[in-house]
Motif scaffolding. Structure first.
Motif, PDB file in Angstrom:
ATOM      1  N   VAL A   8     -25.091 -57.952  35.491  1.00  0.00           N
ATOM      2  CA  VAL A   8     -26.019 -58.259  34.408  1.00  0.00           C
ATOM      3  C   VAL A   8     -27.041 -57.131  34.310  1.00  0.00           C
ATOM      4  O   VAL A   8     -27.646 -56.743  35.307  1.00  0.00           O
ATOM      5  N   MET A   9     -27.197 -56.574  33.097  1.00  0.00           N
ATOM      6  CA  MET A   9     -28.275 -55.632  32.776  1.00  0.00           C
ATOM      7  C   MET A   9     -29.228 -56.399  31.874  1.00  0.00           C
ATOM      8  O   MET A   9     -28.828 -56.845  30.800  1.00  0.00           O
ATOM      9  N   GLU A  10     -30.465 -56.536  32.323  1.00  0.00           N
ATOM     10  CA  GLU A  10     -31.410 -57.377  31.584  1.00  0.00           C
ATOM     11  C   GLU A  10     -32.693 -56.599  31.359  1.00  0.00           C
ATOM     12  O   GLU A  10     -33.147 -55.871  32.240  1.00  0.00           O
ATOM     13  N   MET A  11     -33.271 -56.724  30.168  1.00  0.00           N
ATOM     14  CA  MET A  11     -34.527 -56.036  29.873  1.00  0.00           C
ATOM     15  C   MET A  11     -35.249 -56.743  28.746  1.00  0.00           C
ATOM     16  O   MET A  11     -34.614 -57.391  27.906  1.00  0.00           O
ATOM     17  N   ASP A  12     -36.565 -56.625  28.747  1.00  0.00           N
ATOM     18  CA  ASP A  12     -37.378 -57.131  27.644  1.00  0.00           C
ATOM     19  C   ASP A  12     -37.787 -55.939  26.794  1.00  0.00           C
ATOM     20  O   ASP A  12     -38.203 -54.899  27.318  1.00  0.00           O
ATOM     21  N   LEU A  13     -37.681 -56.088  25.479  1.00  0.00           N
ATOM     22  CA  LEU A  13     -38.010 -55.014  24.544  1.00  0.00           C
ATOM     23  C   LEU A  13     -38.994 -55.508  23.495  1.00  0.00           C
ATOM     24  O   LEU A  13     -38.887 -56.639  23.023  1.00  0.00           O
ATOM     25  N   LYS A  14     -39.932 -54.636  23.132  1.00  0.00           N
ATOM     26  CA  LYS A  14     -40.863 -54.908  22.040  1.00  0.00           C
ATOM     27  C   LYS A  14     -41.084 -53.609  21.285  1.00  0.00           C
ATOM     28  O   LYS A  14     -41.359 -52.578  21.890  1.00  0.00           O
ATOM     29  N   TRP A  43     -41.957 -60.146  22.732  1.00  0.00           N
ATOM     30  CA  TRP A  43     -40.902 -59.563  23.555  1.00  0.00           C
ATOM     31  C   TRP A  43     -39.581 -60.258  23.243  1.00  0.00           C
ATOM     32  O   TRP A  43     -39.549 -61.456  23.012  1.00  0.00           O
ATOM     33  N   THR A  44     -38.487 -59.491  23.261  1.00  0.00           N
ATOM     34  CA  THR A  44     -37.141 -60.038  23.136  1.00  0.00           C
ATOM     35  C   THR A  44     -36.398 -59.711  24.422  1.00  0.00           C
ATOM     36  O   THR A  44     -36.352 -58.558  24.844  1.00  0.00           O
ATOM     37  N   LYS A  45     -35.837 -60.742  25.043  1.00  0.00           N
ATOM     38  CA  LYS A  45     -35.088 -60.556  26.292  1.00  0.00           C
ATOM     39  C   LYS A  45     -33.618 -60.341  25.947  1.00  0.00           C
ATOM     40  O   LYS A  45     -32.988 -61.190  25.325  1.00  0.00           O
ATOM     41  N   ILE A  46     -33.099 -59.182  26.326  1.00  0.00           N
ATOM     42  CA  ILE A  46     -31.697 -58.833  26.078  1.00  0.00           C
ATOM     43  C   ILE A  46     -30.978 -58.782  27.423  1.00  0.00           C
ATOM     44  O   ILE A  46     -31.478 -58.162  28.361  1.00  0.00           O
ATOM     45  N   ALA A  47     -29.835 -59.419  27.503  1.00  0.00           N
ATOM     46  CA  ALA A  47     -29.016 -59.348  28.720  1.00  0.00           C
ATOM     47  C   ALA A  47     -27.589 -58.988  28.331  1.00  0.00           C
ATOM     48  O   ALA A  47     -27.020 -59.579  27.412  1.00  0.00           O
ATOM     49  N   ILE A  48     -27.052 -57.998  29.033  1.00  0.00           N
ATOM     50  CA  ILE A  48     -25.682 -57.548  28.844  1.00  0.00           C
ATOM     51  C   ILE A  48     -24.937 -57.874  30.130  1.00  0.00           C
ATOM     52  O   ILE A  48     -25.359 -57.444  31.205  1.00  0.00           O
ATOM     53  N   ASP A  90     -20.505 -59.458  27.592  1.00  0.00           N
ATOM     54  CA  ASP A  90     -21.109 -60.551  26.829  1.00  0.00           C
ATOM     55  C   ASP A  90     -22.571 -60.199  26.584  1.00  0.00           C
ATOM     56  O   ASP A  90     -23.165 -59.422  27.342  1.00  0.00           O
ATOM     57  N   VAL A  91     -23.163 -60.772  25.543  1.00  0.00           N
ATOM     58  CA  VAL A  91     -24.549 -60.484  25.194  1.00  0.00           C
ATOM     59  C   VAL A  91     -25.336 -61.788  25.094  1.00  0.00           C
ATOM     60  O   VAL A  91     -24.873 -62.762  24.483  1.00  0.00           O
ATOM     61  N   TYR A  92     -26.528 -61.771  25.688  1.00  0.00           N
ATOM     62  CA  TYR A  92     -27.462 -62.892  25.596  1.00  0.00           C
ATOM     63  C   TYR A  92     -28.774 -62.374  25.012  1.00  0.00           C
ATOM     64  O   TYR A  92     -29.243 -61.301  25.387  1.00  0.00           O
ATOM     65  N   VAL A  93     -29.353 -63.152  24.109  1.00  0.00           N
ATOM     66  CA  VAL A  93     -30.656 -62.824  23.530  1.00  0.00           C
ATOM     67  C   VAL A  93     -31.569 -64.014  23.781  1.00  0.00           C
ATOM     68  O   VAL A  93     -31.250 -65.143  23.374  1.00  0.00           O
ATOM     69  N   ASN A  94     -32.682 -63.768  24.478  1.00  0.00           N
ATOM     70  CA  ASN A  94     -33.612 -64.848  24.862  1.00  0.00           C
ATOM     71  C   ASN A  94     -32.854 -66.010  25.498  1.00  0.00           C
ATOM     72  O   ASN A  94     -33.047 -67.176  25.147  1.00  0.00           O
ATOM     73  N   TYR A  98     -36.957 -54.870  33.818  1.00  0.00           N
ATOM     74  CA  TYR A  98     -35.618 -54.280  33.835  1.00  0.00           C
ATOM     75  C   TYR A  98     -34.909 -54.730  35.105  1.00  0.00           C
ATOM     76  O   TYR A  98     -35.356 -54.423  36.210  1.00  0.00           O
ATOM     77  N   LYS A  99     -33.805 -55.470  34.930  1.00  0.00           N
ATOM     78  CA  LYS A  99     -33.110 -56.044  36.079  1.00  0.00           C
ATOM     79  C   LYS A  99     -31.626 -55.724  36.025  1.00  0.00           C
ATOM     80  O   LYS A  99     -31.025 -55.735  34.949  1.00  0.00           O
ATOM     81  N   LEU A 100     -31.070 -55.433  37.179  1.00  0.00           N
ATOM     82  CA  LEU A 100     -29.633 -55.222  37.333  1.00  0.00           C
ATOM     83  C   LEU A 100     -29.190 -56.048  38.532  1.00  0.00           C
ATOM     84  O   LEU A 100     -29.691 -55.850  39.634  1.00  0.00           O
ATOM     85  N   TYR A 101     -28.245 -56.971  38.302  1.00  0.00           N
ATOM     86  CA  TYR A 101     -27.828 -57.822  39.422  1.00  0.00           C
ATOM     87  C   TYR A 101     -26.419 -58.341  39.193  1.00  0.00           C
ATOM     88  O   TYR A 101     -25.925 -58.405  38.066  1.00  0.00           O
ATOM     89  N   GLU A 102     -25.790 -58.713  40.311  1.00  0.00           N
ATOM     90  CA  GLU A 102     -24.414 -59.194  40.303  1.00  0.00           C
ATOM     91  C   GLU A 102     -24.398 -60.657  39.885  1.00  0.00           C
ATOM     92  O   GLU A 102     -24.943 -61.518  40.579  1.00  0.00           O
ATOM     93  N   ALA A 103     -23.802 -60.938  38.726  1.00  0.00           N
ATOM     94  CA  ALA A 103     -23.675 -62.314  38.233  1.00  0.00           C
ATOM     95  C   ALA A 103     -22.803 -62.292  36.992  1.00  0.00           C
ATOM     96  O   ALA A 103     -22.674 -61.259  36.343  1.00  0.00           O
ATOM     97  N   ASP A 104     -22.229 -63.453  36.648  1.00  0.00           N
ATOM     98  CA  ASP A 104     -21.401 -63.498  35.447  1.00  0.00           C
ATOM     99  C   ASP A 104     -22.156 -64.071  34.251  1.00  0.00           C
ATOM    100  O   ASP A 104     -21.611 -64.199  33.161  1.00  0.00           O
ATOM    101  N   LYS A 105     -23.446 -64.397  34.448  1.00  0.00           N
ATOM    102  CA  LYS A 105     -24.335 -64.752  33.349  1.00  0.00           C
ATOM    103  C   LYS A 105     -25.763 -64.563  33.801  1.00  0.00           C
ATOM    104  O   LYS A 105     -26.036 -64.501  35.008  1.00  0.00           O
TER     105      LYS A 105
END
Length: 186
Positions: A63-69, A116-121, A131-135, A173-180
């Motif tokens: 999972v690559m996760e970040m908040d963007l504004k 802020w918008t939380k984006i996770a890839i 897969d993509v997650y938004v908020n 900004y987060k990077l971690y092992e997970a399937d969601k």
């Protein structure tokens, strides 16, 4: 145990490689005291880049996760998910274009200058898709990588392309092992 490659809120120390120096990024403090990174680029040659070394053979999904504004609502050119293989193959997969996040040719999020918008890839390495997650809401599934990656991935990054005109804030900004996406304690 879940591998955590990065968990950076940019309040204190961070565990990421961030390039280049102060020309393109500054540490920014919002009115409420929140610290984050301000990225500003106007068609210059040097790329702003946040990167982390990984080994995709060790994990199923990242999972690559970040908040963007946004500061400039027309910002573009930020590649949110960039994968590099051990043999220098690249896949550039989610891009900011005129204030919208585009994945697989479709707009998956409109970013805001107010919130802020939380984006996770979620990179699923064996499927060569994400897969993509938004908020925290799943908005896309199984989008194939845009580039051909035939060997293990050894670096993940978020970067501004050379021709970008972009002015925005990045946080958490987060990077971690997970399937969601999951909550990770700071």
């Amino acid at each position: 145990a879940m591998r955590i490659y990065s968990n950076s809120d940019f309040e204190y120390i961070h565990d990421l490689t961030i390039q280049p120096g102060s020309d393109y990024k500054t540490w920014h403090t919002e009115d409420d005291g929140n610290k984050c990174i301000e990225v500003k680029q106007n068609m210059k040659g040097t790329q702003f880049k946040i990167s982390k070394t990984i080994d995709s053979s060790e994990i199923q999904a990242l999972v690559m996760e970040m908040d963007l504004k946004l500061i400039d609502p027309t910002s573009g050119g930020l590649a949110l998910s960039v994968l590099r293989s051990a043999t220098q193959q690249w896949s550039i997969d989610m891009k900011l274009n005129a204030g919208s996040v585009v994945a697989g040719g479709k707009t998956v999020a409109k970013l805001s200058t107010k919130n802020w918008t939380k984006i996770a890839i979620v990179n699923k390495f064996s499927q060569k898709a994400y897969d993509v997650y938004v908020n925290d809401e799943q908005v896309a599934t199984g989008i194939p990588y845009s580039g051909t990656i035939s060997t293990t991935i050894d670096q993940v990054s978020t970067l501004l392309q050379n021709t970008a005109e972009c002015h925005l804030l990045i946080d958490n900004y987060k990077l971690y092992e997970a399937d969601k996406p999951q909550e990770i304690a700071p």
